[in-house]
Design an enzyme around this catalytic site. Structure first.
Site, short mmCIF file in Angstrom:
data_model
loop_
_atom_site.label_atom_id
_atom_site.label_comp_id
_atom_site.label_asym_id
_atom_site.label_seq_id
_atom_site.Cartn_x
_atom_site.Cartn_y
_atom_site.Cartn_z
N LYS A 99 4.38 -6.75 -1.17
CA LYS A 99 4.97 -7.57 -2.22
C LYS A 99 6.26 -8.03 -2.12
O LYS A 99 7.00 -7.53 -0.84
CB LYS A 99 4.94 -6.23 -3.31
CG LYS A 99 3.68 -5.94 -3.95
CD LYS A 99 3.77 -5.01 -4.96
CE LYS A 99 2.44 -4.32 -5.73
NZ LYS A 99 2.61 -3.56 -6.84
N TYR A 128 -3.19 -10.45 -11.82
CA TYR A 128 -3.03 -9.38 -12.72
C TYR A 128 -3.65 -9.32 -14.04
O TYR A 128 -3.15 -8.56 -15.03
CB TYR A 128 -1.43 -8.55 -12.92
CG TYR A 128 -1.17 -8.07 -11.35
CD1 TYR A 128 -1.79 -6.93 -10.97
CD2 TYR A 128 -0.16 -8.60 -10.64
CE1 TYR A 128 -1.35 -6.21 -9.92
CE2 TYR A 128 0.23 -7.99 -9.66
CZ TYR A 128 -0.38 -6.80 -9.01
OH TYR A 128 0.17 -6.10 -8.00
N PHE A 162 4.13 -3.48 -19.28
CA PHE A 162 4.92 -3.95 -17.90
C PHE A 162 4.40 -5.28 -17.30
O PHE A 162 4.82 -5.70 -16.30
CB PHE A 162 4.80 -2.79 -16.84
CG PHE A 162 3.69 -2.35 -16.43
CD1 PHE A 162 2.80 -3.36 -15.37
CD2 PHE A 162 2.76 -1.26 -16.81
CE1 PHE A 162 1.51 -2.56 -15.07
CE2 PHE A 162 1.37 -0.81 -16.41
CZ PHE A 162 0.74 -1.67 -15.53
N ARG A 215 -5.83 2.55 0.18
CA ARG A 215 -4.78 3.01 -0.96
C ARG A 215 -4.38 4.58 -0.63
O ARG A 215 -3.53 4.73 -1.21
CB ARG A 215 -6.04 3.27 -2.23
CG ARG A 215 -6.22 1.95 -2.93
CD ARG A 215 -6.88 1.95 -4.30
NE ARG A 215 -6.12 2.48 -5.53
CZ ARG A 215 -5.27 1.89 -6.26
NH1 ARG A 215 -5.10 0.41 -5.93
NH2 ARG A 215 -4.55 2.68 -7.00
N THR A 221 1.08 5.08 -6.85
CA THR A 221 1.92 3.78 -7.57
C THR A 221 3.49 4.14 -7.81
O THR A 221 4.19 3.24 -7.31
CB THR A 221 1.28 3.56 -9.12
OG1 THR A 221 -0.10 3.62 -9.08
CG2 THR A 221 1.79 2.21 -9.67
N ARG A 256 4.37 3.72 0.29
CA ARG A 256 5.20 3.79 -0.63
C ARG A 256 6.27 4.74 -0.61
O ARG A 256 7.27 4.42 -1.25
CB ARG A 256 4.15 3.89 -2.03
CG ARG A 256 3.40 2.45 -2.16
CD ARG A 256 2.34 2.54 -3.61
NE ARG A 256 2.26 1.20 -3.98
CZ ARG A 256 0.95 0.99 -4.96
NH1 ARG A 256 0.26 2.05 -5.18
NH2 ARG A 256 0.73 -0.37 -5.29
N ASN A 311 6.91 -1.54 -5.64
CA ASN A 311 6.27 -0.33 -5.14
C ASN A 311 5.78 -0.95 -3.57
O ASN A 311 4.88 -0.50 -3.08
CB ASN A 311 5.45 0.38 -5.75
CG ASN A 311 4.15 -0.53 -6.22
OD1 ASN A 311 4.40 -1.56 -6.12
ND2 ASN A 311 3.55 0.16 -7.21
N HIS A 348 0.18 -3.82 -2.64
CA HIS A 348 -0.93 -3.66 -3.56
C HIS A 348 -2.25 -3.39 -2.72
O HIS A 348 -2.39 -3.88 -1.47
CB HIS A 348 -1.05 -5.13 -4.03
CG HIS A 348 -2.29 -5.27 -4.87
ND1 HIS A 348 -2.53 -4.71 -5.90
CD2 HIS A 348 -3.51 -5.89 -4.50
CE1 HIS A 348 -3.85 -5.01 -6.26
NE2 HIS A 348 -4.37 -5.51 -5.45
N GLU A 392 -10.33 -10.30 -5.70
CA GLU A 392 -8.94 -10.36 -5.22
C GLU A 392 -9.14 -11.16 -3.91
O GLU A 392 -8.14 -12.12 -3.68
CB GLU A 392 -8.27 -8.99 -5.01
CG GLU A 392 -8.14 -8.43 -6.38
CD GLU A 392 -7.27 -7.18 -6.53
OE1 GLU A 392 -7.25 -6.47 -5.19
OE2 GLU A 392 -6.87 -6.49 -7.42
P1 ADP Z 1 -1.80 0.22 -8.37
O1 ADP Z 1 -0.96 -0.91 -7.50
O2 ADP Z 1 -1.16 1.52 -7.55
O3 ADP Z 1 -3.23 0.19 -8.32
P2 ADP Z 1 -1.80 -0.43 -11.23
O4 ADP Z 1 -3.05 -0.92 -10.80
O5 ADP Z 1 -1.71 0.91 -12.18
O6 ADP Z 1 -1.32 0.56 -9.91
O7 ADP Z 1 -0.70 -1.22 -11.51
C1 ADP Z 1 -0.22 -2.57 -10.94
C2 ADP Z 1 0.99 -2.69 -10.46
O8 ADP Z 1 1.69 -2.59 -11.78
C3 ADP Z 1 1.98 -1.42 -9.81
O9 ADP Z 1 1.39 -1.51 -8.35
C4 ADP Z 1 3.14 -1.66 -10.07
O10 ADP Z 1 3.84 -2.76 -9.42
C5 ADP Z 1 3.20 -2.10 -11.75
N1 ADP Z 1 2.95 -1.08 -12.51
C6 ADP Z 1 2.28 -0.07 -12.83
N2 ADP Z 1 2.82 0.72 -13.79
C7 ADP Z 1 3.99 0.59 -14.12
C8 ADP Z 1 5.02 0.91 -14.77
N3 ADP Z 1 4.50 1.94 -15.65
N4 ADP Z 1 5.92 0.41 -15.04
C9 ADP Z 1 6.27 -0.73 -14.21
N5 ADP Z 1 5.52 -1.34 -13.48
C10 ADP Z 1 4.16 -0.62 -13.40
MG MG Z 2 -4.26 -1.51 -9.16
#
Ligand code: ADP
Ligand code: MG
Length: 138
Positions: A9, A49, A57, A85, A91, A102, A112, A115, A126
């Site tokens: 990212k 997304y 968010f 993962r 996350t 991470r 973070n 992805h 994707e």
């Molecule tokens: P992951 O990337 O671990 O699969 P998610 O799919 O739940 O997580 O969320 C996608 C992305 O959105 C996260 O990687 C992070 O960048 C952002 N994100 C998720 N939850 C939050 C939150 N509570 N506040 C801010 N950003 C968030």
């Molecule tokens: Mg995700």
């Protein structure tokens, strides 16, 4: 063999962590089948997304994802989706296991570092979002 989409990212690219993250990916046995650097548009980030569009968010996340260049990759390995993962970590880096990407490189729950696709169907969507079949090596 399974394929997954990985993204380094914009936070991690800006801090010049791409090389170290790619080194981890290769050291863990993933084969990089496609790779490119992209500066996403807002619309491009929103499309990627789209599953999160009702989340609070979503606007911040899509702003962040188009704030600078990102590295997008197709990774291949046995059980690539779950293994990538696991290597990424939780996350929220505060909850991520020691030694995960991470834990080592993420700033916070939004910025973070990486992805990874979360299931075979999302991986297929994707990968096709960023790469056509000619851009993925056999
Ligand atoms: P992951 O990337 O671990 O699969 P998610 O799919 O739940 O997580 O969320 C996608 C992305 O959105 C996260 O990687 C992070 O960048 C952002 N994100 C998720 N939850 C939050 C939150 N509570 N506040 C801010 N950003 C968030
Ligand atoms: Mg995700």
């Amino acid at each position: 063999m399974e394929r997954t989409l990985a993204i380094i990212k914009p936070d991690a690219v800006a801090k010049s962590h791409s090389g170290r993250i790619i080194e981890r990916i290769e050291a863990e046995g993933f084969k990089i089948k496609a790779i490119k650097m992209l500066h996403l548009t807002k619309q491009g980030a929103e499309g990627f997304y789209a599953v999160h569009k009702e989340r609070p968010f979503f606007n911040d996340l899509t702003d962040f994802m188009c704030s600078g260049p990102a590295v997008v990759m197709v990774l291949e390995a046995d059980q690539a989706i779950i293994r990538w993962r696991t290597l990424m970590g939780a996350t929220d880096p505060a909850e991520a296991t020691e030694g995960t990407i991470r834990k080592n490189f993420a700033e916070n729950k939004e910025r973070n570092a990486v992805h990874g696709s979360d299931a075979p169907e999302t991986a297929a969507f994707e990968i096709s979002y960023y790469f056509n079949s000619l851009e993925i090596v056999g």
